[in-house]
Design an enzyme around this catalytic site. Structure first.
Site, short mmCIF file in Angstrom:
data_model
loop_
_atom_site.label_atom_id
_atom_site.label_comp_id
_atom_site.label_asym_id
_atom_site.label_seq_id
_atom_site.Cartn_x
_atom_site.Cartn_y
_atom_site.Cartn_z
CB SER A 189 -0.94 0.01 1.21
OG SER A 189 -0.19 -0.10 2.42
CB CYS A 190 2.83 2.85 2.53
SG CYS A 190 4.19 1.86 3.19
N GLY A 191 4.32 1.65 -0.32
CA GLY A 191 5.60 1.73 -1.01
C GLY A 191 6.75 1.46 -0.07
#
Length: 282
Positions: A117-119
């Site tokens: 999701s956030c990298g």
């Protein structure tokens, strides 16, 4: 770099049992969901990163090459080979081996962790977020109609999304709108790394690439990955972030958001787009 053969790889989707509730009634059923498993990326045998990705035959190699290049840890030209280690029950392992005498970029930070999701998380400083890369040359101009057609062309080739409804996609297109590479993944950044990694393995593909088309939003991280690969145009079906716009303008890139068949917003680099006809004023 030669095109390595994949020796392992999981399935990009899995069947799971569910309880389906509709109209006040329930029944046992089966659904198909996107697979998500960890991949450990190594460099000359040393652990560098773990990313949560969608496994698929051959794509772990592309992901590792794209990630290490996009983070400016290695020069793709210095990669000798990429090895897929035997598949483990808890995930995959890929080891990128550099040519004799080559070394990774100085100052890179070990122990990245990347979620779907956030990298990438775990950079040790604000300075480490930005990767040094030259500005992108002007390159070819592209017709607005070609740009408008890209989301539908991308969506039409999302085979795993058709089964699961749960994957992001990234596609590399020529200036004429030809789809060169498409990859899907639970992570937006992984889909981009896979696509660019494939293009780096097949350098002729990267030479033809004019546009990186993504199925979601355009974040700073994704624009930076395109910059490192010297891809001049990034187009997204959703919004860009403020830092993505700033980077695109600084790097002479074209950044397009809210891309639909009927139109789009140009946040940077409008000089690469062919001129539209001027409105007729009565």
């Amino acid at each position: 770099m030669t095109d390595p053969e994949a020796t392992s790889g999981g399935r990009p989707s899995q069947r799971v049992s569910i309880e389906r509730r509709r109209d006040g009634r329930s029944e046992r059923s089966v659904d198909v969901v996107a697979a998500e498993e960890p991949l450990e990326i190594r460099l000359n045998g040393e652990r560098v990163a773990v990313t949560m990705r969608t496994p698929a035959p051959g794509e772990d190699i592309e992901l590792a090459v794209g990630f290490l290049s996009g983070e400016a840890i290695v020069d793709p030209a210095e990669i000798a080979t990429v090895r897929e280690c035997p598949t483990r029950a808890d995930g995959g392992v890929v080891d990128v081996i550099l040519r004799e005498g080559a070394s990774p970029a100085g100052g890179w930070q070990r122990n990245f962790y990347a979620t779907s999701s956030c990298g990438v998380c775990g950079k040790a400083s604000i300075e480490a977020v930005r990767v040094a890369a030259p500005a992108v040359p002007d390159g070819p101009r592209i017709e607005p109609g070609v740009i408008s057609s890209l989301p539908e062309r991308l969506r039409a080739e999302q085979r795993v999304f058709d089964r699961t409804g749960g994957l992001h996609a990234a596609g590399l297109f020529s200036a004429e709108g030809e789809l060169l590479v498409l990859r899907e993944d639970v992570g937006r950044h992984n889909a981009v790394d896979k696509s660019i990694g494939r293009a780096l393995i097949r350098s002729d593909v990267l030479d033809e690439t004019a546009v990186l088309q993504v199925s979601g939003r355009a974040s700073f991280e994704l624009v930076q990955k395109a910059l490192v690969a010297q891809i001049p145009i990034v187009a997204a079906v959703s919004a860009p972030s403020s830092l993505a716009v700033r980077l695109a303008r600084e790097a002479n890139m074209t950044l397009i958001g809210f891309l639909r068949e009927t139109g789009f917003n140009v946040y940077a680099g409008e000089h690469r787009l062919a001129e539209l006809a001027s409105p007729v004023i009565e």
